[in-house]
Scaffold this motif. Structure first.
Motif, PDB file in Angstrom:
ATOM      1  N   PHE A 207      -8.513  -9.206 -17.691  1.00 32.58           N
ATOM      2  CA  PHE A 207      -7.199  -8.605 -17.460  1.00 32.58           C
ATOM      3  C   PHE A 207      -6.067  -9.509 -17.937  1.00 32.58           C
ATOM      4  N   PRO A 208      -5.993  -9.815 -19.226  1.00 28.86           N
ATOM      5  CA  PRO A 208      -5.047 -10.830 -19.699  1.00 28.86           C
ATOM      6  C   PRO A 208      -3.583 -10.485 -19.501  1.00 28.86           C
ATOM      7  N   GLU A 209      -3.238  -9.192 -19.414  1.00 27.80           N
ATOM      8  CA  GLU A 209      -1.826  -8.823 -19.290  1.00 27.80           C
ATOM      9  C   GLU A 209      -1.476  -8.263 -17.915  1.00 27.80           C
ATOM     10  N   ALA A 210      -2.378  -8.378 -16.969  1.00 25.60           N
ATOM     11  CA  ALA A 210      -2.097  -7.854 -15.631  1.00 25.60           C
ATOM     12  C   ALA A 210      -0.977  -8.642 -14.962  1.00 25.60           C
ATOM     13  N   SER A 211      -0.130  -7.928 -14.236  1.00 19.68           N
ATOM     14  CA  SER A 211       0.922  -8.598 -13.473  1.00 19.68           C
ATOM     15  C   SER A 211       0.333  -9.409 -12.331  1.00 19.68           C
ATOM     16  N   ALA A 212      -0.753  -8.897 -11.747  1.00 19.63           N
ATOM     17  CA  ALA A 212      -1.464  -9.594 -10.676  1.00 19.63           C
ATOM     18  C   ALA A 212      -2.842  -8.971 -10.534  1.00 19.63           C
ATOM     19  N   VAL A 213      -3.765  -9.754  -9.953  1.00 24.52           N
ATOM     20  CA  VAL A 213      -5.128  -9.288  -9.709  1.00 24.52           C
ATOM     21  C   VAL A 213      -5.461  -9.595  -8.252  1.00 24.52           C
ATOM     22  N   VAL A 214      -5.941  -8.573  -7.540  1.00 23.79           N
ATOM     23  CA  VAL A 214      -6.287  -8.727  -6.122  1.00 23.79           C
ATOM     24  C   VAL A 214      -7.693  -8.186  -5.875  1.00 23.79           C
ATOM     25  N   THR A 215      -8.256  -8.568  -4.731  1.00 19.22           N
ATOM     26  CA  THR A 215      -9.574  -8.053  -4.386  1.00 19.22           C
ATOM     27  C   THR A 215      -9.516  -6.574  -4.034  1.00 19.22           C
ATOM     28  N   ASP A 216      -8.454  -6.160  -3.357  1.00 19.28           N
ATOM     29  CA  ASP A 216      -8.223  -4.766  -2.965  1.00 19.28           C
ATOM     30  C   ASP A 216      -6.789  -4.674  -2.483  1.00 19.28           C
ATOM     31  N   LEU A 217      -6.392  -3.548  -1.906  1.00 19.69           N
ATOM     32  CA  LEU A 217      -5.011  -3.376  -1.483  1.00 19.69           C
ATOM     33  C   LEU A 217      -4.759  -3.843  -0.049  1.00 19.69           C
ATOM     34  N   GLY A 218      -5.842  -4.072   0.694  1.00 18.01           N
ATOM     35  CA  GLY A 218      -5.718  -4.635   2.029  1.00 18.01           C
ATOM     36  C   GLY A 218      -5.468  -3.605   3.121  1.00 18.01           C
ATOM     37  N   GLU A 219      -6.064  -3.898   4.273  1.00 20.67           N
ATOM     38  CA  GLU A 219      -5.842  -3.105   5.479  1.00 20.67           C
ATOM     39  C   GLU A 219      -5.503  -4.064   6.619  1.00 20.67           C
ATOM     40  N   PRO A 220      -4.754  -3.608   7.630  1.00 23.04           N
ATOM     41  CA  PRO A 220      -4.523  -4.468   8.792  1.00 23.04           C
ATOM     42  C   PRO A 220      -5.852  -4.926   9.381  1.00 23.04           C
ATOM     43  N   GLY A 221      -6.016  -6.210   9.548  1.00 29.34           N
ATOM     44  CA  GLY A 221      -7.257  -6.771  10.046  1.00 29.34           C
ATOM     45  C   GLY A 221      -8.300  -7.027   8.980  1.00 29.34           C
ATOM     46  N   ALA A 222      -8.049  -6.566   7.750  1.00 29.62           N
ATOM     47  CA  ALA A 222      -8.973  -6.797   6.626  1.00 29.62           C
ATOM     48  C   ALA A 222      -8.136  -7.121   5.400  1.00 29.62           C
ATOM     49  N   PRO A 223      -7.574  -8.329   5.360  1.00 31.67           N
ATOM     50  CA  PRO A 223      -6.614  -8.671   4.310  1.00 31.67           C
ATOM     51  C   PRO A 223      -7.229  -8.755   2.926  1.00 31.67           C
ATOM     52  N   ALA A 224      -6.426  -8.391   1.941  1.00 33.18           N
ATOM     53  CA  ALA A 224      -6.790  -8.596   0.541  1.00 33.18           C
ATOM     54  C   ALA A 224      -6.553 -10.054   0.174  1.00 33.18           C
ATOM     55  N   ARG A 225      -7.176 -10.472  -0.927  1.00 36.76           N
ATOM     56  CA  ARG A 225      -6.952 -11.817  -1.456  1.00 36.76           C
ATOM     57  C   ARG A 225      -6.334 -11.712  -2.841  1.00 36.76           C
ATOM     58  N   LEU A 226      -5.337 -12.543  -3.080  1.00 40.66           N
ATOM     59  CA  LEU A 226      -4.735 -12.642  -4.405  1.00 40.66           C
ATOM     60  C   LEU A 226      -5.622 -13.520  -5.275  1.00 40.66           C
ATOM     61  N   LEU A 227      -6.103 -12.961  -6.386  1.00 35.03           N
ATOM     62  CA  LEU A 227      -6.952 -13.710  -7.303  1.00 35.03           C
ATOM     63  C   LEU A 227      -6.157 -14.372  -8.409  1.00 35.03           C
ATOM     64  N   ARG A 228      -5.095 -13.706  -8.827  1.00 36.37           N
ATOM     65  CA  ARG A 228      -4.290 -14.264  -9.907  1.00 36.37           C
ATOM     66  C   ARG A 228      -2.985 -13.484  -9.999  1.00 36.37           C
ATOM     67  N   GLY A 229      -1.922 -14.179 -10.401  1.00 33.51           N
ATOM     68  CA  GLY A 229      -0.683 -13.497 -10.718  1.00 33.51           C
ATOM     69  C   GLY A 229       0.358 -13.558  -9.629  1.00 33.51           C
ATOM     70  N   GLY A 230       1.411 -12.751  -9.820  1.00 30.16           N
ATOM     71  CA  GLY A 230       2.605 -12.901  -9.018  1.00 30.16           C
ATOM     72  C   GLY A 230       2.974 -11.711  -8.175  1.00 30.16           C
ATOM     73  N   ILE A 231       2.160 -11.361  -7.221  1.00 32.30           N
ATOM     74  CA  ILE A 231       2.578 -10.375  -6.229  1.00 32.30           C
ATOM     75  C   ILE A 231       2.475 -11.031  -4.856  1.00 32.30           C
ATOM     76  N   GLU A 232       3.480 -10.782  -4.038  1.00 34.35           N
ATOM     77  CA  GLU A 232       3.486 -11.363  -2.699  1.00 34.35           C
ATOM     78  C   GLU A 232       2.804 -10.405  -1.734  1.00 34.35           C
ATOM     79  N   LEU A 233       1.749 -10.875  -1.109  1.00 28.68           N
ATOM     80  CA  LEU A 233       1.059 -10.072  -0.101  1.00 28.68           C
ATOM     81  C   LEU A 233       1.702 -10.317   1.258  1.00 28.68           C
ATOM     82  N   GLU A 234       1.872  -9.252   2.019  1.00 26.47           N
ATOM     83  CA  GLU A 234       2.453  -9.360   3.357  1.00 26.47           C
ATOM     84  C   GLU A 234       1.338  -9.201   4.378  1.00 26.47           C
ATOM     85  N   ASP A 235       0.998 -10.303   5.028  1.00 26.13           N
ATOM     86  CA  ASP A 235      -0.125 -10.308   5.982  1.00 26.13           C
ATOM     87  C   ASP A 235      -1.401  -9.795   5.330  1.00 26.13           C
ATOM     88  N   GLY A 236      -1.569 -10.139   4.051  1.00 25.27           N
ATOM     89  CA  GLY A 236      -2.769  -9.744   3.326  1.00 25.27           C
ATOM     90  C   GLY A 236      -2.733  -8.329   2.782  1.00 25.27           C
TER      91      GLY A 236
END
Length: 251
Positions: A207-236
């Motif tokens: 994904f060379p041009e992706a703005s950010a890469v995450v594991t998933d979009l996240g749920e309360p109690g099951a946070p996503a992880r930021l793998l690369r890039g510039g998006i701020e996760l709020e409580d995962g």
């Protein structure tokens, strides 16, 4: 917000599309099945009919069922595969990925335009949407752009360009959620900022041009992880404010 279907709304490829292809092969009398490894390679080709054509081109020894020619064989296989896939999706065996229903509903409540842009057949996408977000939420969405709505499938940008045109959106107003190199390349070629949520077949892609890469979009109690890039996760969680910050980042 434009979302891909397969791998974004639900992790559909292994237990949905691949399973449906193999059931269709068996029903229509073909003596082969696709392994996970074979299908992983075919996923580099956008579109189910196109994957069939690629496979048959690589295996000219295969005789088409009933003496059909290539076009007839592909259409028959894809038609039956799509019917089986819809049955699988409507059975509830393809659950939504974490955070998808939450984020779609939040976006609609906030007045965002939300649609799906996919290489899959429209009926397949609609079946997934009914299962993942429900009929009421689907009715609030702006549309589904899918399948043969365009001739050139992803990684060509055509399906995203069509969605922008039909919805009256500018690239700077839009963010895409994708899961694969093929889909991310289509978004990039359309000039669109895109977030990637990796799926079962795409964890090793770049994904060379992706703005950010995450594991998933996240749920309360099951946070996503930021793998690369510039998006701020709020409580995962991937949130509208995070996606809004990405919009127009390719301008």
């Amino acid at each position: 917000m434009l979302l891909d279907c397969d791998g974004v709304l639900s992790d559909t490829e292994l237990d949905g599309h691949l399973a449906a292809f193999n059931l269709a092969f068996a029903e229509l009398g073909y003596g082969f099945r696709w392994s996970r490894e074979v299908y992983a390679e075919l996923l580099r080709v956008g579109g189910g009919k196109e994957r069939l054509r690629r496979y048959f081109a690589d295996h000219p020894e295969i005789a088409f069922a009933g003496g059909a020619d290539l076009d007839a064989a592909v259409l028959a296989l894809h038609r039956r595969k799509s019917e089986i896939y819809v049955e699988i999706a409507e059975s509830g065996r393809l659950p939504g990925r974490p955070g998808v229903k939450r984020l779609v509903e939040e976006a609609l409540d906030a007045g965002w335009t939300v649609a799906v842009a996919s290489t899959s057949a429209p009926e397949s996408v609609e079946a997934v949407l009914r299962t993942v977000v429900g009929s009421e939420t689907r009715a609030r969405m702006a549309g589904v752009f899918a399948g043969d709505a365009v001739e050139a499938k992803k990684p060509a940008p055509d399906i995203y360009l069509l969605a922008l045109s039909e919805l009256g959106l500018e690239p700077a107003q839009t963010v895409v959620i994708e899961d694969s190199d093929v889909g991310a390349a289509a978004a990039a070629a359309a000039g669109l900022a895109h977030l990637v949520t990796v799926s079962s077949f795409t964890t090793e892609e770049v994904f060379p041009e992706a703005s950010a890469v995450v594991t998933d979009l996240g749920e309360p109690g099951a946070p996503a992880r930021l793998l690369r890039g510039g998006i701020e996760l709020e409580d995962g969680l991937v949130t509208l404010s995070g996606l809004a910050a990405l919009r127009g980042s390719r301008a």
